[in-house]
Design a protein around this motif. Structure first.
Motif, mmCIF file in Angstrom:
data_model
loop_
_atom_site.group_PDB
_atom_site.id
_atom_site.type_symbol
_atom_site.label_atom_id
_atom_site.label_comp_id
_atom_site.label_asym_id
_atom_site.label_seq_id
_atom_site.Cartn_x
_atom_site.Cartn_y
_atom_site.Cartn_z
ATOM 1 N N TYR A 34 51.646 45.472 29.225
ATOM 2 C CA TYR A 34 50.901 45.555 30.483
ATOM 3 C C TYR A 34 51.770 45.474 31.732
ATOM 4 C CZ TYR A 34 47.198 44.416 27.164
ATOM 5 O OH TYR A 34 46.359 44.418 26.095
ATOM 6 N N MET A 38 47.721 44.393 37.548
ATOM 7 C CA MET A 38 46.609 43.652 38.107
ATOM 8 C C MET A 38 45.362 44.509 37.927
ATOM 9 S SD MET A 38 47.387 44.190 42.170
ATOM 10 C CE MET A 38 45.891 43.338 42.650
ATOM 11 N N ASP A 39 44.221 43.974 38.315
ATOM 12 C CA ASP A 39 42.997 44.742 38.183
ATOM 13 C C ASP A 39 43.104 46.067 38.920
ATOM 14 O OD1 ASP A 39 41.602 42.939 36.635
ATOM 15 O OD2 ASP A 39 40.864 41.814 38.361
ATOM 16 N N LEU A 40 42.593 47.114 38.307
ATOM 17 C CA LEU A 40 42.496 48.398 38.977
ATOM 18 C C LEU A 40 41.285 48.381 39.903
ATOM 19 C CD1 LEU A 40 43.273 50.603 35.872
ATOM 20 C CD2 LEU A 40 44.834 50.000 37.737
ATOM 21 N N SER A 41 41.161 49.410 40.726
ATOM 22 C CA SER A 41 40.079 49.416 41.712
ATOM 23 C C SER A 41 38.713 49.330 41.060
ATOM 24 C CB SER A 41 40.169 50.678 42.572
ATOM 25 O OG SER A 41 40.110 51.844 41.758
ATOM 26 N N SER A 43 38.079 47.855 38.005
ATOM 27 C CA SER A 43 38.016 46.848 36.942
ATOM 28 C C SER A 43 38.024 45.449 37.541
ATOM 29 C CB SER A 43 39.194 47.026 35.975
ATOM 30 O OG SER A 43 40.423 46.743 36.625
ATOM 31 N N GLY A 44 37.724 44.494 36.696
ATOM 32 C CA GLY A 44 37.755 43.101 37.119
ATOM 33 C C GLY A 44 36.433 42.620 37.685
ATOM 34 N N VAL A 45 36.346 41.299 37.888
ATOM 35 C CA VAL A 45 35.172 40.697 38.508
ATOM 36 C C VAL A 45 35.115 41.136 39.965
ATOM 37 C CG1 VAL A 45 34.082 38.523 39.134
ATOM 38 C CG2 VAL A 45 35.257 38.737 36.942
ATOM 39 N N HIS A 50 38.887 42.392 45.997
ATOM 40 C CA HIS A 50 39.592 41.686 44.919
ATOM 41 C C HIS A 50 40.213 40.376 45.396
ATOM 42 C CE1 HIS A 50 39.285 45.132 42.089
ATOM 43 N NE2 HIS A 50 39.342 45.849 43.209
ATOM 44 N N ARG A 95 35.666 47.926 46.443
ATOM 45 C CA ARG A 95 36.476 47.867 45.225
ATOM 46 C C ARG A 95 37.808 48.584 45.367
ATOM 47 N NH1 ARG A 95 32.822 47.128 39.926
ATOM 48 N NH2 ARG A 95 34.913 46.935 39.084
ATOM 49 N N ALA A 98 42.270 46.194 48.390
ATOM 50 C CA ALA A 98 42.987 45.113 47.712
ATOM 51 C C ALA A 98 44.223 44.787 48.529
ATOM 52 C CB ALA A 98 43.377 45.509 46.284
#
Length: 417
Positions: A34, A38-41, A43-45, A50, A95, A98
């Motif tokens: 990986y 970090m989270d992609l635009s 993905s993630g909570v 972000h 989203r 970031a």
């Protein structure tokens, strides 16, 4: 079934090997797989841009300089409900924002990495059944968060509102995500305890100063408090300045001219949507600054100030509004104001397009709020604001002077209004 069993067995073997692998090897495996991802635009909570999420009301030691706080309340609307889902829509619209992709060409800075600690505090718990209880819950939450110590020297050094605070100290800045416009009332009640009466800078298609006693259906004291009477109520409680407040972008229909007389009595000066045709954004900025002066300011932005072709998802849409570009230009001219709180309200995502136009527009405007706060604080440097116009590689200021674009990273690359 045999294939499924084989997959499960393989997964368990990998997990077992990982569990027994030395810590260094596990880390190397993670890096190989990986990297520093970090989270992609997508993905993630979902938090705003972000940003780190904290349940700030449950974490009394959580400090911050700027906090985004959802106020999912829409029990006092007069037309279309649904703004209780606004905080979530604004976060969804952010989203693609970031900290590693938030540099703004007009601001010539990244507000998320300017030095302030910025967090998303999630949503304030509010009752959907009892508006009086909900208002009390929001005021309590706002007062609690406003009383927090600032997280970094950034606000202490550049906050610029210490002189206005009754206790003589810097307080964090809260950006409320609405919710209908009624959420401004508990915010103003909380702010008045810290700063006394504040000036209201109100971007909206509607006045929101209508006398609650005259509302059709306002038969109780609580029912007189709506998203259209919120500033009338704030005025009767002595929460706002009657010499420094101003509307911008108004284009609503009125009952009669007495509405404007009443609006003036409440304490507002009026700039209509059409004023921008002759005044241009820079003229709107000058008029606002002349009216507000050096007062502590609460900036309240109803998304319906934007034309419904660009922001259709709102409870009371009115055609003929400002473009998002015009509104952004105006906001960028106001970072020298002593802003003590902000909100963005009336996003009702049920009426949005499948492309989420309104949520994205609202998120972009909140990003401008962050630019205003971090530029106005971090670039206190005389508390000037910067609004360059980039054209063919040249920055032009209002005096007609030119500077080569990209020749600096601070004041030298911008021109003061």
């Amino acid at each position: 079934m045999a294939r499924l069993a084989a997959l499960i067995l393989a997964a368990s073997l990998v997990a077992s090997a990982s569990a027994h692998a030395p810590e260094g090897e596990s880390h190397e495996l993670w890096q190989a797989k990986y990297g520093n991802a970090m989270d992609l635009s997508f993905s993630g909570v979902v938090t705003f841009a972000h940003l780190p999420h904290h349940k700030c009301l449950e974490a009394p030691d959580q400090a911050f300089d700027i906090a985004l706080v959802g106020m999912p309340f829409d029990t006092s609307v007069s037309y279309r409900p649904g703004a209780r889902f606004g905080p979530n829509a604004i976060r969804q619209g952010s989203r693609r924002h970031a900290s590693n992709r938030a540099f703004s060409i007009p601001w010539n800075s990244n507000p998320l990495t300017a030095g302030a600690t910025i967090v998303d505090c999630g949503d304030t718990p509010v009752s959907p059944y009892d508006p009086a209880l909900a208002l009390d819950q929001m005021e309590t939450a706002y007062s609690t968060l406003l009383a927090r110590k600032v997280a970094t020297e950034f606000t202490e050094k550049y906050g610029g509102t210490k002189a206005h605070a009754l206790d003589g100290r810097e307080h964090p800045k809260l950006i409320s995500l609405g919710g209908d416009h009624t959420i401004a009332l508990p915010a103003l009640r909380a702010l008045a305890k810290v700063y006394g009466p504040v000036a209201v800078l109100h971007f909206d298609a509607h006045l929101d100063t209508w006398n609650g006693n005259l509302y059709n259906g306002a038969w109780t004291e609580q029912s007189k408090i709506t998203h259209g009477s919120v500033f009338w109520k704030a005025s009767t409680e002595g929460l706002i300045s009657n010499t420094s407040s101003i509307h911008a972008g108004i284009r609503t229909r009125l009952s009669d001219f007495d509405d404007l007389t009443h609006d003036s009595d409440v304490g507002f000066k009026l700039l209509t949507t059409d004023d921008i045709d002759e005044m241009r954004p820079s003229g709107i900025v000058r008029a606002i600054k002349e009216r507000v002066g050096d007062a502590p300011v609460y900036l309240s932005l109803d998304i319906d100030v934007v034309d419904p072709s660009m922001a259709p998802a709102t409870g009371t849409p009115e055609s003929g509004g400002w473009t998002t570009r015009e509104l952004k230009a105006i906001l960028r001219g106001l970072s020298s104001l002593h802003i003590v709180g902000l909100d963005l309200v009336e996003v009702s995502p049920a009426y949005d397009t499948s492309a989420e136009l309104t949520g994205m527009a609202a998120a972009d405007l909140v990003q401008e709020f962050l630019g205003m706060l971090t530029r106005g604080m971090g670039a206190a440097r005389g508390r000037t604001e910067w609004r360059p116009a980039v054209s063919r590689g040249v920055l032009h200021d209002e005096r007609g002077e030119e500077r080569a674009a990209g020749t600096g990273t601070g004041e030298g690359a911008h021109d003061e209004l």
